[in-house]
Each structure stands twice: as structure tokens, then as C-alpha cells.
Motif scaffolding. Structure first.
Motif, PDB file in Angstrom:
ATOM      1  N   ASP A 264       0.815  -1.207   0.000  1.00 33.13           N
ATOM      2  CA  ASP A 264       0.000   0.000   0.000  1.00 33.13           C
ATOM      3  C   ASP A 264       0.852   1.262   0.000  1.00 33.13           C
ATOM      4  OD1 ASP A 264      -2.281  -1.566   0.108  1.00 33.13           O
ATOM      5  OD2 ASP A 264      -2.286  -1.601   2.306  1.00 33.13           O
ATOM      6  N   CYS A 265       2.164   1.099   0.195  1.00 33.20           N
ATOM      7  CA  CYS A 265       3.057   2.260   0.276  1.00 33.20           C
ATOM      8  C   CYS A 265       3.709   2.589  -1.051  1.00 33.20           C
ATOM      9  CB  CYS A 265       4.156   2.003   1.317  1.00 33.20           C
ATOM     10  SG  CYS A 265       3.557   1.622   2.974  1.00 33.20           S
ATOM     11  N   LEU A 266       4.091   1.547  -1.786  1.00 33.17           N
ATOM     12  CA  LEU A 266       4.885   1.753  -2.995  1.00 33.17           C
ATOM     13  C   LEU A 266       4.320   0.955  -4.154  1.00 33.17           C
ATOM     14  CD1 LEU A 266       8.438   1.415  -1.440  1.00 33.17           C
ATOM     15  CD2 LEU A 266       7.503   3.495  -2.439  1.00 33.17           C
ATOM     16  N   PRO A 267       4.403   1.496  -5.361  1.00 32.34           N
ATOM     17  CA  PRO A 267       4.046   0.672  -6.526  1.00 32.34           C
ATOM     18  C   PRO A 267       5.108  -0.401  -6.741  1.00 32.34           C
ATOM     19  CG  PRO A 267       4.904   2.810  -7.214  1.00 32.34           C
ATOM     20  CD  PRO A 267       4.774   2.869  -5.727  1.00 32.34           C
ATOM     21  N   ARG A 268       4.654  -1.583  -7.125  1.00 32.12           N
ATOM     22  CA  ARG A 268       5.576  -2.684  -7.431  1.00 32.12           C
ATOM     23  C   ARG A 268       5.161  -3.274  -8.774  1.00 32.12           C
ATOM     24  NH1 ARG A 268       5.735  -4.658  -1.414  1.00 32.12           N
ATOM     25  NH2 ARG A 268       3.946  -5.920  -1.983  1.00 32.12           N
ATOM     26  N   PRO A 269       5.419  -2.563  -9.850  1.00 32.98           N
ATOM     27  CA  PRO A 269       4.953  -3.023 -11.169  1.00 32.98           C
ATOM     28  C   PRO A 269       5.584  -4.333 -11.613  1.00 32.98           C
ATOM     29  CG  PRO A 269       6.422  -1.126 -11.389  1.00 32.98           C
ATOM     30  CD  PRO A 269       6.120  -1.270  -9.934  1.00 32.98           C
ATOM     31  N   TYR A 270       6.699  -4.720 -11.026  1.00 32.59           N
ATOM     32  CA  TYR A 270       7.365  -5.968 -11.414  1.00 32.59           C
ATOM     33  C   TYR A 270       6.624  -7.200 -10.907  1.00 32.59           C
ATOM     34  CZ  TYR A 270       9.170  -4.578  -6.834  1.00 32.59           C
ATOM     35  OH  TYR A 270       9.276  -4.135  -5.547  1.00 32.59           O
ATOM     36  N   GLU A 271       5.636  -7.014 -10.033  1.00 29.45           N
ATOM     37  CA  GLU A 271       4.927  -8.171  -9.475  1.00 29.45           C
ATOM     38  C   GLU A 271       4.062  -8.887 -10.502  1.00 29.45           C
ATOM     39  OE1 GLU A 271       2.852  -6.684  -6.048  1.00 29.45           O
ATOM     40  OE2 GLU A 271       4.429  -7.402  -4.703  1.00 29.45           O
ATOM     41  N   ILE A 272       3.805  -8.242 -11.641  1.00 28.86           N
ATOM     42  CA  ILE A 272       2.982  -8.913 -12.655  1.00 28.86           C
ATOM     43  C   ILE A 272       3.764 -10.026 -13.340  1.00 28.86           C
ATOM     44  CG2 ILE A 272       1.645  -6.820 -13.019  1.00 28.86           C
ATOM     45  CD1 ILE A 272       3.192  -6.404 -15.615  1.00 28.86           C
ATOM     46  N   TYR A 273       5.077 -10.052 -13.166  1.00 33.12           N
ATOM     47  CA  TYR A 273       5.904 -11.080 -13.797  1.00 33.12           C
ATOM     48  C   TYR A 273       6.154 -12.215 -12.805  1.00 33.12           C
ATOM     49  CZ  TYR A 273       6.757  -7.390 -17.177  1.00 33.12           C
ATOM     50  OH  TYR A 273       6.588  -6.396 -18.114  1.00 33.12           O
ATOM     51  N   VAL A 274       6.042 -13.435 -13.302  1.00 33.88           N
ATOM     52  CA  VAL A 274       6.263 -14.607 -12.457  1.00 33.88           C
ATOM     53  C   VAL A 274       7.739 -14.670 -12.079  1.00 33.88           C
ATOM     54  CG1 VAL A 274       6.123 -17.111 -12.329  1.00 33.88           C
ATOM     55  CG2 VAL A 274       4.384 -15.811 -13.603  1.00 33.88           C
TER      56      VAL A 274
END
Length: 896
Positions: A264-274
């Protein structure tokens, strides 16, 4: 007509040819520069849409240069911290192998990461703390993306917590190391805690253990606090918090949820990748790192004397941030999201100091790099975003609160005050409709905190910002809101703020213009808000009916005729004889004082037209001023050391009093003239200090009211200028000694090489160098003399505060309230305080500022200064003396 057409035709062709030549000679970007700029500009429009296109551009770049790519990542990470999650995503994508991978192929992302580490190691070796900390942010995101092993990341963070256990670690070094470790854990805790809960707890406990050792220092630099004990704050802790305490609060809260809330604090756009399977790609193991010891900056320290005290650097204080808005407007200090937002804003402000316009633009565009719903949408925006639970804050209020909190750091902010003031102005210009209300609310909140115990230095900086900001926007303020406060005691902090702010505004404009902006109630002389007239000079002998008018006019005529200094001195001797014969017997001293007053005021009257006139008058008549001050200019040692070497300190005090009387309606000019008198060695810094404590309150609007001596912001400005002058001379003399010593070493080495017909190392230890160079001998004598001057200025300042705050019954300026305002119950009864109590409270505040600002220098001479100023209080039950010694012990590092 044909001639004109032909001329125009050929002229057009000539312009086209010139344009072609200009384009041809323009420097073309190389392929490496193109790819580097593409990486740095990544995400300026839409990071998600640009990601795959940039990945292809990087892979297709030929010839491939890993150092160029890693350098682009390092620049991007350390100068654009708000993009770090997206650069972590880009590196994750680059870890994918090519379409036709070979068995031994190393992913491009791994090659970039390995070279990136080399740059990080360079930052650590150079102790570039900000760059190192932002690289750790990058590594923490890569750890969550499973590109870096959790073991090696924990080892990296623990190498920084090891700094906290160093013997005698400075607060500045420990604070920066703790931020590196704590923020790395904050971002990577989602992976690090499940891997090793013991290690993550050890990191938190190490930071907590260190912060517990700085409680007394926190009390001394808190923006809102009491004078008696750190255990009795004036306001609830949510109104201000220390930086490391805010970090610990965030870590403790995230640790309770196993860092799940980090999402909830930071975007983590890399999480969409396995994540990669360890069989396919083993996470990268960060090499071990050792944080090197911090190099001592000699110019930032006071000189080491025979007392052997080891001084500290000027940034050795905890950082307190003040809160201005409620939790529904800006994130509070206990909110993990708020910590990440504040630190990122602080990094942007720090990095883009070189370009405040760009900084302002980036701050207002900051929401695009946050999770949707973090900030309220801009008015008129067509993009609809659902507000996130517990968020939906106002961007402008958050930015202004963060900048002001940094600006008000005590004892001083990390950047020049004008930078923060100018930055707020630029933000207002970009979005006046949204930033203006946030600034107005900030001013009102700070103004109300003046009654809640806002530190006097913070109040001074607040007045400075307020006045400059008003000057940029037409001096428009709703002064009528503060009219009821005119019923408060005249020295109440709110009324003192009004006077100080108006004084600053007049310096930036004109008296009449500022007068028109005030309501009628504030315009009257009885309100003591604005002077009756503008900041003009006051020549005591201007009135023709004055008994010494003719004598002053005769001296003025000499100055106007550019008479030689020797002729003026001769005339003054004649005048002195004439006045002496006309005065009663036994008043020779009064005659000398009168002659000095007439001469000094006449000289200032000649130089009152402009700064250039003032400097020309002083420089032309330096021999006259030295004669008036009793300075023996023929003493070579005094001339070389920069001291006056005078046997008549009373004469120098009278010169200062005459200058202050001439400019009593313009306190800024008093400070300027005093500075020039120090610069030209007419007076010493110690003279300024002594005069300030004895006569400083006699300058300005309140001089006619009398009463006990107090220190206002004006007197503090004089003291600070004098002490800074003494310290600056020591620094300059030290540099000269070091330069001459090095030159002597080099010459001696060259002579030895010529005699022995061999090459020798020119590096010699200073203590091994015989002192036989006349220039070096003179420089060492000057250095020793200036150290004594510095010590005297500090000692006299400390004695002045002690005499003001714990005065003996026979003191010249007795102030019995100085002891009562530090009692345990004093603050709760402040509603009944009158002028004398507020006088004493402000003087206590400036004593605190003196101790924390000059702690490095006071620590050097701690033993001697304590003996001179505090020894008489040993074994005495005196609340004023106890408070004095407590503040002194904390500032000099002697508090248990």
C-alpha cells in the motif's frame, strides 16, 4: 524593384545555407548517448507503455556496452528516486533471455546488475550517502522481485547497522547509515522477514538502541519543547517527530503485518511477472561490503587546542519534522505511506537544488509515480480515480508541509534558506489556485504555534520566509486576523513575530507601501508593529540648536572636502582641547567620548547615501577610525593576525554605540556597519559581543520602554555575525598555515634531492618540518592570535548569557524572571506572563541556539569555558544555573 527582388532572393538562399551549415555542425548524439538518454527519460509519458519498447531498444543496441547501460541505470536511480520501482521492472524484463538463447547465455539484466554494483561500491567508498541509500532502495525492490538473494541483501543491510556500533560514531554518520539499513528493510521486508525474522528484528533493534542514546539531543533541537526537561514536551508527539523515530515507527508497524502493508506504500509493477525459478535463474548474490570510516573535514571543525577535545561536525543533530495539517489533509507521522512520501519528496528537493523550477514541476507531478488514489485529483481533471482507503491526501499541502519542516530544522537546515523559500514561490507560480491555500494554512498554523512554544530560531526563520513570500505576491496578507493579538504583552512571541516580519518587509520594499497593507489598529505607534517613519539615519547633531552642531558641521565640511585623514585627526585634537577647556574639570573622558561620537556619526552621515558611499568613506578614513579606536596600526603582529591590539576597549565600544545611535531606525544598517568595522579591524568580534549584551536592546522600536535586558532576533544576528567572523578568520589562517607548510616541505624535499642526486618523496609529516620560514612563522603567530580571539568571542558570549539568565543581584541588567520561566510549572502559567517573562523566555531560546549552533567550537574549549562561566554554580541550588549547565552539557556531549 528587380534589385530588391534579387537581394531578397539571394538573401533567402543565404539564410537557408547558413541554417544548413548550423545543422551540419551541430554535435550529433552517439548511439551510446541515445540509449543512455532513453533509459534516463524512461516513464516520462507512461512507464507501462514504454517498458517493452525500451527493452527492445536496449537489446537491439549495437555495439552493446554494459558500462554505458549500467551507468544510465545508476544515474536514473540516484537522480530520479521516484522512478526506482519502474527501473526495477525494466531490469526484471531484461533478465529474460533472448528469443534463441544458448546454454551459456547470461541474461542482459544480470550483466547490468553486476556492473551496477561496481558503481554502488564506489558510492560507499566515497561515503556518498544519498546515492548509496537510493541504490539500496533499488536492490530492495530487486530482492522483492527475486533477482537478488535475501541472504546477501540482509548482509548488506547489516553492514550498515554495524556502523551504529562503532566507538564514538558521530550522529551524522550513524543517522545516514541507519536510514540506509532501515529503508532497505522497509522496502524489502516482504521477502526478508519470512527468510530470517531474527535478522530483520536485529536491524530494527540496532536502530532503536542507537536512537535511545540521543534522547537529550532530541530535546535540545525539538522545534516545540520545554526549557526544563525532555520528559515534559509542550505539545503532543504527533505535532513533531524525529526522523529516525519516524522510521522506527514505520518499521514497527510494518513488522506487525509482516510487511504486507508495504504494497500500500509503494508501486511494485514488477509483481505482474512470475518470479524466476532458481533452476532457471539463480538470484544474484550481492558481494560483501564494508562501510569505510568517515574522513574528517578539517575546515568544518574548530581547531584542536591543548585541551585535546575532539570536536564534532555541524550536522551532528537529530532532525525534527514539524506537522502542520491533520491526517485527512496530509499523511501523519505514524503512517508507513506517509514516511515513503515524505522521504521521496525530500530526495527530490535535495537532488534538484540546482534547478528549483524543475524541482517544482516534478513535485507537482509526483502523484503519477504513486499508487492510484494516494492523492486527490487535480481540480478539473477528467481522470476518475477511486480514493484509496485512508489516503486521498492533498498533494500541495503535503509538499508544503514537507518543505517547511525541512526549512525549520534546528539548528540549521541542510540547504540555504533562500532555496526553500524560492522553491515554495515557484510551486505557487505553477499552481496558484491549489498551492496558495496550502501556504496560507501553513502560515496560520505556524503563527498559532508561536504561543505553543515554537523555538525562537524556528520563529525567526518563519518570519524570514513569510516576509519574502509576501514580497513575491504583492505583500497581500489578512493582517486583520491578528489584530486581537495586539492585546498580548508586547514581548509575546506573536507580537515579536509581527514586528520582525514587518521589518523584513520594509527591507524588501518601502515603509509607506508596507504601512498601507496594515489595518489601522496596527499602524499606530502604540501598537509597536511598524515604526512611525522609514529606516532613515538619525544624525544627533543635525539640529542647529544642538550645542555641538557647529563642531559637527566643521568635521562634515572636512569630509565633504575629502581632507586627508591626518588633517581630520589634527582638527579633532584641536576640538578636544577646545571642548576640554569649556567643560568642567574631571570630565576628560566625556570629552573624548563626545569627540568620537561626533567624528563617527559625521563619517557615517557622509556614507549614508549608499553602500558604495559607506565603503568609500570607511576606506578613505581608516587611519582616522584606528586613531579613534586607539588601535596601534604599527604593530606588525596585530596587523598580520587581523586583531586590533588596542589598549582602549572603551573607545571601541563608544564607536559601536555612535554607529548604533546613527542607525537606530534601521537595524539592518547597524549590523552592516558593525560587520564592516570588524572587516577593517577597527573592532574585534569580542567587542561586538560585549556591546550587544550591554547595549543591544537600546536599538529599535522598543528601546524607549526600558526594562531588563533581553536578546531578540536582532541581538542574536549581531552575536552570530561576530562569532562567525572569528571562526572564519581561524579557518582562513589554518588554510594559509597548511599551504605554507606544504610549500616549505616541497622546497626542502627538492633541495635534498638536488644535494643527494636522487628522487625523494615530497610528502612530509607537518610535525617533522622545522619552522624556519619567516612567512610560516608569521602565519603561525597570526593563527595562534586568531585562536585566542575566537576563544575570547565564545567565552564572552557564554558569559553574557550566564549573566543574563542567572544574574547576580548586582547585575547591570537584573532579570529575576529569567529563573522563574524554567521552573516545572512555569509554562502552564504562561497566560499570566508579562513582558519580562517573555523577555527571559526568548533569551533562553537564543542560549539554546548558541549552544547547538556552535557546539563544535564549544566542545573544543569545553573545559576552560566551563571553569570560567559555570564553576561558581557548583554545589549551588539555582534553577537557572541548573538549566544553563544542562543545555551546555548536552551541546558539548557531556550529558550522561
Amino acid at each position: 524593384m528587380s534589385y530588391e527582388r534579387r537581394g531578397g532572393h539571394y538573401g533567402g538562399r543565404r539564410r537557408q545555407r547558413d541554417d544548413y551549415d548550423d545543422r551540419r555542425h551541430q554535435q550529433q548524439e552517439t548511439p551510446d548517448e541515445i540509449i543512455k538518454n532513453a533509459i534516463i527519460k524512461f516513464g516520462e509519458v507512461d512507464a507501462n507503455e514504454e517498458l517493452l519498447r525500451l527493452e527492445k531498444q536496449i537489446r537491439d543496441h549495437v555495439p552493446r556496452s554494459i558500462p554505458v547501460l549500467s551507468e544510465a541505470f545508476r544515474v536514473s536511480v540516484t537522480e530520479q528516486p521516484y522512478k526506482i520501482p519502474h527501473y526495477a521492472t525494466l531490469l526484471r524484463v531484461l533478465h529474460n533471455k533472448s528469443d534463441a538463447p544458448t546454454e551459456d547465455e547470461i541474461p542482459l539484466g544480470r550483466l547490468i546488475l553486476e556492473d551496477f554494483w561496481k558503481g554502488f561500491q564506489g558510492y560507499v567508498d566515497k561515503l556518498a550517502w544519498r546515492e548509496a541509500r537510493l541504490c539500496i532502495h533499488f536492490f530492495a525492490h530487486l530482492t522483492v522481485a527475486k533477482l537478488i538473494s535475501a541472504d546477501s541483501m540482509l548482509a548488506l543491510l547489516q553492514s550498515f547497522t554495524a556502523v551504529l556500533d562503532e566507538f564514538g560514531v558521530s550522529n551524522g554518520r550513524a543517522k545516514k547509515a541507519a536510514l540506509c539499513a532501515g529503508e532497505g528493510l522497509l522496502i524489502g521486508g516482504l521477502v526478508l522477514k519470512p527468510h530470517s525474522p531474527t535478522s530483520t528484528n536485529e536491524i530494527i533493534n540496532a536502530i532503536q538502541t542507537y536512537t535511545d542514546t540521543t534522547n537529550s539531543q532530541k530535546w535540545l533541537v525539538a522545534p516545540i519543547t520545554s526549557l526544563t526537561s525532555e520528559s515534559t514536551p509542550l505539545t503532543p508527539p504527533e505535532t513533531s517527530i524525529e526522523f529516525l523515530e519516524m522510521l522506527l515507527t514505520t518499521l514497527r508497524k510494518l513488522d506487525e503485518s509482516d510487511y504486507v502493508e508495504t504494497g500500500d506504500c509503494l508501486p511494485r509493477p514488477y509483481e505482474i511477472y512470475v518470479p524466476f525459478s532458481p533452476d532457471v535463474l539463480r538470484p544474484y548474490d550481492l558481494p560483501l561490503v564494508l562501510v569505510p570510516p568517515e574522513a574528517i573535514e578539517m575546515d568544518a571543525l574548530s581547531p584542536i587546542t591543548a585541551e585535546g577535545e575532539t570536536p564534532v561536525k555541524k550536522d551532528e543533530w537529530p532532525e525534527f519534522f514539524i506537522r502542520l495539517f491533520p491526517s485527512d489533509v496530509s499523511p501523519d507521522f505514524t503512517n508507513p505511506v506517509g514516511y515513503m512520501i515524505r522521504t521521496t519528496i525530500l530526495d527530490i528537493v535535495d537532488i534538484f537544488e540546482v534547478n528549483r523550477k524543475e524541482c517544482a514541476r516534478l513535485l507537482l507531478e509526483y502523484p503519477k509515480w504513486n499508487l492510484p488514489g494516494t492523492f486527490k485529483p487535480k481540480p478539473g481533471s477528467t481522470v476518475t480515480v477511486e480514493p484509496a482507503p485512508g489516503k486521498d491526501w492533498q498533494l500541495e499541502s503535503t509538499i508544503i508541509e514537507t518543505i517547511i519542516s525541512t526549512y525549520l530544522l534546528l539548528p540549521e537546515s541542510s540547504r540555504k534558506s533562500i532555496y526553500y523559500i524560492s522553491l515554495i514561490t515557484e510551486i505557487c507560480k505553477l499552481s496558484p489556485s491549489t498551492v496558495g491555500p496550502a501556504v496560507g494554512k501553513s502560515i496560520r498554523r505556524l503563527y498559532s504555534s508561536l504561543s505553543e512554544g515554537l523555538d525562537v530560531e524556528a520563529a525567526r526563520k518563519f518570519a524570514e520566509w513569510f516576509s519574502v513570500h509576501m514580497s513575491n505576491f504583492g505583500f497581500q496578507w489578512v493582517w486583520k486576523e491578528w489584530v486581537p493579538d495586539l492585546s498580548l504583552p508586547i514581548q509575546h512571541p506573536r507580537r515579536a513575530f509581527m514586528r520582525r516580519a514587518i521589518e523584513f518587509e520594509i527591507r524588501l520594499a518601502y515603509h509607506d507601501r508596507i504601512l498601507k497593507t496594515l489595518p489601522e489598529a496596527m499602524q499606530s505607534p502604540e501598537a509597536y508593529v511598524i515604526p512611525e517613519s522609514g529606516p532613515s539615519p538619525f544624525f544627533d547633531y543635525e539640529d542647529p540648536t544642538h550645542p555641538h552642531h557647529d563642531a559637527a558641521q566643521a568635521i562634515l565640511n572636512l569630509f565633504r572636502g575629502r581632507a586627508k585623514a591626518e588633517d581630520v585627526i589634527t582638527h579633532l585634537d584641536t576640538l578636544r582641547t577646545t571642548l576640554d577647556s569649556s567643560e568642567e574639570e574631571g570630565h576628560v573622558g566625556n570629552v573624548d567620548s563626545l569627540v568620537r561620537s561626533i567624528a563617527v556619526q559625521s563619517l557615517l552621515h557622509i556614507g549614508a547615501r549608499s553602500f558604495s558611499h559607506l565603503l568609500n568613506a570607511i576606506e578613505r578614513y581608516l587611519p582616522l577610525l584606528r586613531a579613534l579606536a586607539g588601535v596601534n596600526s604599527s604593530t606588525s603582529a596585530a596587523a598580520s593576525s587581523g586583531t586590533t591590539s588596542s589598549s582602549n576597549p572603551e573607545a571601541r565600544m563608544e564607536i559601536l554605540s555612535a554607529a548604533a545611535a546613527f542607525w537606530k531606525h534601521n537595524r539592518q544598517m547597524v549590523a552592516i556597519v558593525f560587520d564592516k568595522l570588524m572587516q577593517y579591524q577597527i573592532v574585534d568580534p569580542t567587542d561586538i559581543v560585549s556591546w550587544t549584551f550591554l547595549n543591544g536592546a537600546g536599538v529599535g522600536q522598543l528601546s524607549e520602554l526600558g526594562g531588563p535586558m533581553n536578546l531578540s532576533a536582532f541581538e542574536w544576528d549581531l552575536l552570530r555575525a561576530a562569532i562567525d567572523k572569528a571562526n572564519g578568520r581561524v579557518v582562513a589562517a589554518r588554510r594559509k598555515v597548511m599551504q605554507l607548510r606544504k610549500e616549505a616541505d616541497d622546497k626542502r624535499a627538492q633541495d635534498n634531492a638536488a644535494v643527494n642526486h636522487m628522487d625523494v618523496d615530497v610528502e612530509h609529516k607537518p610535525e617533522e618540518t622545522p619552522v624556519d620560514d619567516p612567512q610560516l612563522i608569521t602565519a603561525l603567530k597570526a593563527y595562534s592570535s586568531l585562536i585566542k580571539e575566537q576563544k575570547m568571542a565564545l567565552s564572552r558570549t557564554l558569559e553574557g548569557f550566564v549573566e543574563s539568565l542567572a544574574p547576580p543581584p548586582t547585575a547591570r541588567h537584573p532579570n529575576p524572571q529569567a529563573r522563574t520561566v524554567v521552573s516545572e510549572s512555569a509554562w502552564e502559567s504562561r497566560a499570566a506572563w508579562e513582558r519580562d517573562e517573555w523577555n527571559a523566555w526568548e533569551t533562553w531560546g537564543w542560549y539554546k541556539q548558541f549552544c547547538r549552533s556552535y557546539a563544535p567550537y564549544l566542545g573544543t574549549y569545553a573545559e576552560t569555558l566551563y571553569t570560567v562561566s559555570f564553576a561558581r554554580f557548583d554545589g549551588v541550588n539555582d534553577p537557572g544555573a541548573d538549566a544553563l549547565k544542562r543545555i551546555w552539557n548536552i551541546a558539548t556531549g557531556q550529558d550522561a
